[in-house]
Design an enzyme around this catalytic site. Structure first.
Site, PDB file in Angstrom:
ATOM      1  N   PHE B 114     -15.744  44.055  56.176  1.00  0.00           N
ATOM      2  CA  PHE B 114     -16.975  44.592  56.740  1.00  0.00           C
ATOM      3  C   PHE B 114     -16.783  46.055  57.165  1.00  0.00           C
ATOM      4  O   PHE B 114     -15.829  46.384  57.850  1.00  0.00           O
ATOM      5  CB  PHE B 114     -17.401  43.748  57.947  1.00  0.00           C
ATOM      6  CG  PHE B 114     -18.644  44.278  58.613  1.00  0.00           C
ATOM      7  CD1 PHE B 114     -19.850  44.306  57.938  1.00  0.00           C
ATOM      8  CD2 PHE B 114     -18.593  44.773  59.906  1.00  0.00           C
ATOM      9  CE1 PHE B 114     -21.001  44.812  58.535  1.00  0.00           C
ATOM     10  CE2 PHE B 114     -19.736  45.282  60.524  1.00  0.00           C
ATOM     11  CZ  PHE B 114     -20.946  45.297  59.825  1.00  0.00           C
ATOM     12  N   GLN B 115     -17.686  46.893  56.742  1.00  0.00           N
ATOM     13  CA  GLN B 115     -17.648  48.331  57.027  1.00  0.00           C
ATOM     14  C   GLN B 115     -16.350  48.985  56.557  1.00  0.00           C
ATOM     15  O   GLN B 115     -15.836  49.904  57.196  1.00  0.00           O
ATOM     16  CB  GLN B 115     -17.910  48.626  58.509  1.00  0.00           C
ATOM     17  CG  GLN B 115     -19.341  48.250  58.909  1.00  0.00           C
ATOM     18  CD  GLN B 115     -19.786  48.847  60.224  1.00  0.00           C
ATOM     19  OE1 GLN B 115     -19.009  49.035  61.136  1.00  0.00           O
ATOM     20  NE2 GLN B 115     -21.078  49.152  60.315  1.00  0.00           N
TER      21      GLN B 115
END
Lengths: 169, 584
Positions: B114-115
């Site tokens: 994530f990210q």
């Protein structure tokens, strides 16, 4: 100004991403890479040597060198095509499959080119050939009608003639 | 000093030891430990922007107006990718900047976490250098090295990508500041023989010219003083690129105004006709040279630059001098004085006679009317009403930027912040925030266009939150004017997507942010509106409704030579070659 082949020897710190920096610069600025060889040369000082063959006129080659030197992990760049002559060699592994007359002819040519046979089966050979790029290319071309399966080339390793090191720091 | 600290604390200690007291940033998951450390200290003020692009431009404005390194802190993934435009901008304009990006924890790198984004890979070609710090043991050295690289030699942006687990890990902080590097060694002193050759050329020149650029500004205020001294000693006229404005005062009698595509007639004609060109900290950009094969054809060229790759990149030069402008100019001045070079120098009277005849064309003149505000007039009045104050100007990109460069007169370096190399619309407002943070009592004005201002207008909220009384001065012609001008010139007046329909009500927009919004369309009321803007203690947006179809002149059309300038508004009749169209 005419375009010529130039062999650049680039001494770099062997750190993560250094090869990407050098070749990324070539693609970002539109320079051509004809051959690329890279390997660690000294684990103690943690340095690698990148040898690149590129094409361009004098102005372009100078600019390429200046751009490469600007990269932080680069120690130095030397154009081996300038000044004193250099020695350049390339190695290839050439796989040839065939039987009968073609097989005999392949083996005879390999001997003529001083290629070593590093693997042999009843219907195939792998030759190891070392030499200038043109010689390697010529050998591979000759193998085509004789059953060439594939060739794996290393790219160029190069150094200057005489007692001096290429990179003197 | 040696102390145990977490990675996040090491970051703040290193920033403090580098003299950083200002950070522009935006928090997120991958930088939470750093923001927690910021919360628990008092040395560094963090300015929360509204978009990471704003953080980078604010840091650029801060750096450009102070000479210090601008610092940015953003999170991983989108935080870092949003910062890319400002990083690329800083690279092309040689602005010292350190950008700290959070990264997902090292065990997650490469898993499409994530990210997660490969920021070292993405920023490799738009930074001077970048790092991914995988071990906390390397963190302190890397940060100090980042500052050294960003600020020395030809300045530029450096990204330090720091995984979250490294921010949590503990190690010893030593406070040893790096001031050298084993492979990166910028040259600052020019070679004596080349400096001597340069002086020899200048003292025998009949038509010398100084062509100066952003490198003079980057070399520090001292370099500007030395430039002025050398100009006085040699008597040669001086012109500057967009990036170099202010190094030589616009009131100086040797000043020829800016050169290049929208430069003055006298500057471009003098560049074309000169016999010796002294290029100081400029890089022969395509907006400057026009057609390269006919650039200054009668001249010997001296090029002073700290970056060897700038030499001979575009234009071959006769005397290359690699070194810091300040050091080289000091050497040149000494050599000139020691050799008594002013004695026996050829008279420059004939040269200045030519120059004065070009000046007499008054190439920045424009049509002034009583019923509509000419954009040039708006800049001129802004200059007249702010010149005696402690004023800093930033701009966005487009026609307004060129009119600002032509009509606002700069007397000092570091007063003019603009996006020259990358040409980034949206630069000016966040840059003004960065300038105002560095100079809280100064008057900071962003000269903007109605198109550009919409690219980072969210930063008005930042200005409000931190009480930064910036002034946004929009020259609103309801068109993307520079593109429209090119369409008029090159594309048969087919105005494709250059009319901004549904423009916001800028006054209401300013008010929605809590700023003062003003609008003016009557030339007679322009002065009072500007004065109201200056007097208001807080952020102001002024929507100046200007002549809608004014063109930015004079101009050298792409692919043309310096002495082929268009002076009057006759764009539609101008033929541009196909090669020239490709150069746009």
């Amino acid at each position: 100004m005419q375009d010529h082949h130039h062999t650049l020897s680039i001494l770099v710190d062997n750190e993560a991403g250094v090869l990407a920096r050098v070749i990324g610069l070539f693609s970002a600025r539109g320079y051509n890479i004809e051959s690329l060889t890279v390997s660690e040369i000294d684990p103690v000082s943690n340095m690698s040597r990148i040898t690149v063959v590129t094409t361009g006129n004098e102005k372009v080659i100078t600019q390429i060198q200046q751009q490469i030197v600007r990269l932080v992990p680069v120690h130095s760049v030397v154009d081996l095509s300038l000044g004193t002559a250099s020695v350049e060699r390339e190695m290839a592994l050439v796989k040839v499959a065939g039987v009968g007359q073609k097989r005999v002819e392949a083996l005879r040519l390999a001997e003529a080119f001083r290629a070593h046979t590093v693997d042999a089966a009843v219907d195939s050979f792998i030759f190891e050939i070392t030499g200038r790029t043109e010689k390697v290319t010529q050998f591979i071309n000759l193998m085509k009608p004789l059953g060439l399966v594939e060739a794996s080339r290393t790219g160029i390793a190069a150094t200057s003639r005489g007692s001096e090191a290429v990179h003197t720091e | 000093m040696s102390m145990k600290a977490t990675g996040a604390e090491i970051i703040l200690l290193a920033l403090k030891d580098q003299g950083v007291d200002t950070l522009f940033g935006y928090p997120g998951g991958a930088v939470l430990p750093i923001y927690d450390a910021i919360y628990q200290q008092n040395h560094i003020n963090h300015y929360l922007v509204r978009h990471e692009q704003g953080a980078t431009h604010a840091a650029e404005g801060y750096a450009r107006s102070t000479g210090k390194v601008g610092c940015v802190l953003v999170t991983s993934g989108p935080g870092a990718t949003n910062a890319i435009t400002g990083i690329a901008d800083a690279l092309l304009d040689s602005i010292p900047m350190v950008v700290i990006t959070g990264q997902v924890g090292t065990p997650l790198i490469g898993t499409d976490a994530f990210q997660e984004a490969d920021i070292v890979g993405i920023t490799r070609s738009c930074t001077k250098h970048n790092y991914l710090v995988r071990n906390v043991e390397d963190l302190e050295r890397t940060l100090h090295e980042a500052f050294y690289i960003a600020s020395s030699g030809r300045p530029g942006p450096v990204v330090v990508d720091i995984p979250k687990d490294v921010q949590f890990a503990e190690y010893v902080y030593t406070g040893e500041i790096v001031k050298s590097h084993k492979t990166y060694r910028p040259i600052t002193d020019g070679a004596a023989d080349q400096i001597a050759e340069a002086i020899n050329l200048i003292k025998n020149a009949k038509k010398p010219i100084f062509y100066t650029g952003g490198g003079v500004i980057n070399s520090g205020p001292e370099a500007s003083k030395l430039l002025q001294e050398l100009v006085e000693l040699t008597g040669a006229p001086v012109t500057s690129t967009l990036m170099g404005l202010g190094a030589y005062p616009a009131s100086g009698d040797k000043w020829l105004n800016m050169l290049g595509m929208h430069g003055s007639y006298e500057a471009n004609m003098a560049m074309h006709d000169c016999d010796v060109m002294i290029c100081v900290g400029a890089r022969f950009d395509d907006r400057i040279t026009g057609r390269v094969d006919a650039f200054a054809p009668f001249s010997k060229k001296i090029h002073i630059d700290i970056d060897p790759s700038s030499i001979g990149k575009i234009i071959p030069v006769d005397v290359p001098i690699i070194g810091d402008v300040k050091s080289v100019l000091a050497d040149m001045i000494k050599l000139w004085k020691d050799g008594n070079c002013s004695q026996g120098q050829p008279s420059l009277d004939a040269w200045f006679k030519d120059i004065n005849s070009w000046r007499a064309r008054r190439s920045f003149d424009y049509n002034k009317t009583d019923d509509v505000i000419a954009p040039q007039y708006a800049v001129e009045r802004l200059y007249e009403l702010t010149k005696d104050k402690n004023t800093y100007i930033t701009t966005e990109v487009g026609q307004h930027q060129m009119w600002a460069a032509q009509h606002y007169k700069f007397e000092e370096p570091n007063r003019w912040m603009t996006s020259g190399g990358l040409g980034t619309m949206g630069y000016g407002l966040p840059a003004a925030i960065g300038v105002q943070v560095a100079h809280p009592d100064a008057l900071v004005v962003d000269i903007a266009g109605e198109g550009s201002i919409q690219m980072c207008m969210q930063e008005m909220s930042t200005a409000m939150q931190f009480g930064l009384p910036i002034k946004i001065f929009i020259l609103n012609n309801e068109r993307l004017g520079m593109v429209r001008q090119w369409q008029q010139l090159l594309h048969g007046e087919r105005y494709s997507s250059t009319y901004s329909e549904s423009l916001p009500d800028f006054v209401k927009m300013a008010e929605a942010f809590g700023c003062l919004g003003l609008q003016v369309s009557d030339p007679a009321k322009l002065d009072e509106t500007i004065l109201e803007m200056i007097d208001y203690n807080g952020p102001v947006l002024v929507d100046v409704l200007v002549e809608k179809n004014a063109n930015c002149l004079p101009m050298i059309p792409s692919g043309a030579v310096h002495n082929e300038m268009i002076l009057e508004d006759v764009l539609a009749d101008t033929e541009v070659s196909d090669a020239g169209k490709r150069l746009v």
